[in-house]
Scaffold this motif. Sequence first.
Motif, PDB file in Angstrom:
ATOM      1  N   THR A 116       0.808  -1.223   0.000  1.00 56.57           N
ATOM      2  CA  THR A 116       0.000   0.000   0.000  1.00 56.57           C
ATOM      3  C   THR A 116       0.838   1.269   0.000  1.00 56.57           C
ATOM      4  N   GLY A 117       2.106   1.169   0.413  1.00 54.76           N
ATOM      5  CA  GLY A 117       2.966   2.344   0.485  1.00 54.76           C
ATOM      6  C   GLY A 117       2.805   3.144   1.759  1.00 54.76           C
ATOM      7  N   SER A 118       1.928   2.699   2.661  1.00 53.04           N
ATOM      8  CA  SER A 118       1.777   3.424   3.917  1.00 53.04           C
ATOM      9  C   SER A 118       3.003   3.195   4.800  1.00 53.04           C
ATOM     10  N   TRP A 119       3.320   4.176   5.660  1.00 50.93           N
ATOM     11  CA  TRP A 119       4.460   4.042   6.564  1.00 50.93           C
ATOM     12  C   TRP A 119       4.143   4.730   7.882  1.00 50.93           C
ATOM     13  N   THR A 120       4.815   4.260   8.941  1.00 46.68           N
ATOM     14  CA  THR A 120       4.625   4.795  10.282  1.00 46.68           C
ATOM     15  C   THR A 120       5.957   4.775  11.011  1.00 46.68           C
ATOM     16  N   ILE A 121       6.237   5.829  11.755  1.00 50.07           N
ATOM     17  CA  ILE A 121       7.427   5.868  12.603  1.00 50.07           C
ATOM     18  C   ILE A 121       6.961   5.799  14.051  1.00 50.07           C
ATOM     19  N   LEU A 122       7.513   4.829  14.777  1.00 52.11           N
ATOM     20  CA  LEU A 122       7.187   4.632  16.188  1.00 52.11           C
ATOM     21  C   LEU A 122       8.413   4.903  17.045  1.00 52.11           C
ATOM     22  N   GLY A 155       8.494   1.176  28.040  1.00 51.02           N
ATOM     23  CA  GLY A 155       7.642   0.262  27.291  1.00 51.02           C
ATOM     24  C   GLY A 155       6.503   0.936  26.562  1.00 51.02           C
ATOM     25  N   VAL A 156       6.313   2.229  26.772  1.00 46.42           N
ATOM     26  CA  VAL A 156       5.249   2.959  26.085  1.00 46.42           C
ATOM     27  C   VAL A 156       5.698   3.264  24.662  1.00 46.42           C
ATOM     28  N   THR A 157       4.844   2.939  23.699  1.00 48.91           N
ATOM     29  CA  THR A 157       5.127   3.172  22.284  1.00 48.91           C
ATOM     30  C   THR A 157       4.241   4.300  21.781  1.00 48.91           C
ATOM     31  N   CYS A 158       4.865   5.261  21.067  1.00 46.30           N
ATOM     32  CA  CYS A 158       4.126   6.399  20.527  1.00 46.30           C
ATOM     33  C   CYS A 158       4.336   6.496  19.021  1.00 46.30           C
ATOM     34  N   LEU A 159       3.262   6.811  18.315  1.00 39.03           N
ATOM     35  CA  LEU A 159       3.323   7.079  16.884  1.00 39.03           C
ATOM     36  C   LEU A 159       3.764   8.535  16.736  1.00 39.03           C
ATOM     37  N   VAL A 160       4.849   8.771  15.983  1.00 37.20           N
ATOM     38  CA  VAL A 160       5.330  10.141  15.816  1.00 37.20           C
ATOM     39  C   VAL A 160       5.114  10.676  14.411  1.00 37.20           C
ATOM     40  N   ALA A 161       4.950   9.817  13.436  1.00 41.15           N
ATOM     41  CA  ALA A 161       4.692  10.277  12.068  1.00 41.15           C
ATOM     42  C   ALA A 161       4.145   9.115  11.252  1.00 41.15           C
ATOM     43  N   SER A 162       3.347   9.448  10.229  1.00 35.08           N
ATOM     44  CA  SER A 162       2.845   8.429   9.308  1.00 35.08           C
ATOM     45  C   SER A 162       2.514   9.094   7.986  1.00 35.08           C
ATOM     46  N   GLY A 163       2.419   8.269   6.954  1.00 30.59           N
ATOM     47  CA  GLY A 163       2.117   8.842   5.654  1.00 30.59           C
ATOM     48  C   GLY A 163       1.979   7.786   4.575  1.00 30.59           C
ATOM     49  N   GLN A 164       2.105   8.213   3.336  1.00 32.31           N
ATOM     50  CA  GLN A 164       1.939   7.353   2.177  1.00 32.31           C
ATOM     51  C   GLN A 164       3.169   7.430   1.277  1.00 32.31           C
ATOM     52  N   SER A 165       3.199   6.571   0.278  1.00 33.73           N
ATOM     53  CA  SER A 165       4.228   6.549  -0.771  1.00 33.73           C
ATOM     54  C   SER A 165       5.609   6.165  -0.252  1.00 33.73           C
ATOM     55  N   PHE A 166       5.667   5.176   0.638  1.00 36.25           N
ATOM     56  CA  PHE A 166       6.954   4.693   1.142  1.00 36.25           C
ATOM     57  C   PHE A 166       7.719   4.008   0.020  1.00 36.25           C
ATOM     58  N   GLU A 167       8.980   4.312  -0.086  1.00 35.80           N
ATOM     59  CA  GLU A 167       9.878   3.655  -1.031  1.00 35.80           C
ATOM     60  C   GLU A 167      11.191   3.383  -0.335  1.00 35.80           C
ATOM     61  N   GLU A 168      11.775   2.241  -0.614  1.00 40.56           N
ATOM     62  CA  GLU A 168      13.127   1.977  -0.144  1.00 40.56           C
ATOM     63  C   GLU A 168      14.071   2.450  -1.238  1.00 40.56           C
ATOM     64  N   VAL A 169      14.998   3.322  -0.872  1.00 40.09           N
ATOM     65  CA  VAL A 169      15.945   3.860  -1.843  1.00 40.09           C
ATOM     66  C   VAL A 169      17.362   3.535  -1.407  1.00 40.09           C
ATOM     67  N   ALA A 170      18.243   3.484  -2.364  1.00 39.91           N
ATOM     68  CA  ALA A 170      19.666   3.243  -2.096  1.00 39.91           C
ATOM     69  C   ALA A 170      20.463   4.261  -2.894  1.00 39.91           C
TER      70      ALA A 170
END
Length: 110
Positions: free
Chosen positions: A73-79, A85-100
């Motif tokens: 789907t290209g969705s992405w999330t940064i945790l 032990g508390v986990t927080c969502l700090v950013a999310s979005g679309q169009s994820f690509e792995e680049v080199a």
Amino acid sequence: MTRTAKIIHLAALTVAATIYVALTTQAVAQSQRNCGPREAVVERLASGYGETRQSVGIGSNNAMVEVFASDQTGSWTILVTMPTGVTCLVASGQSFEEVAEALPAKGNDA
């Protein structure tokens, strides 16, 4: 994963950690809406968005920073998971690509 891809992921994790530090100054009420037990957050990303962990690193204050994404789907999330032990969502979005991308030559600051 190539060395270049690792460097790019490390850069993304550094940006995420910086964003996290900036967000921790916001009201506690807002941060609580984006936080929860790590197992529940990861399960929600997998079942709701098809996201799996793409990279991980340790940020400031010994916080674990993770990038989750879906190849389909290209969705992405940064945790960010704090040592408590508390986990927080700090950013999310679309169009994820792995680049080199290659690093610039030494002495070339462009």
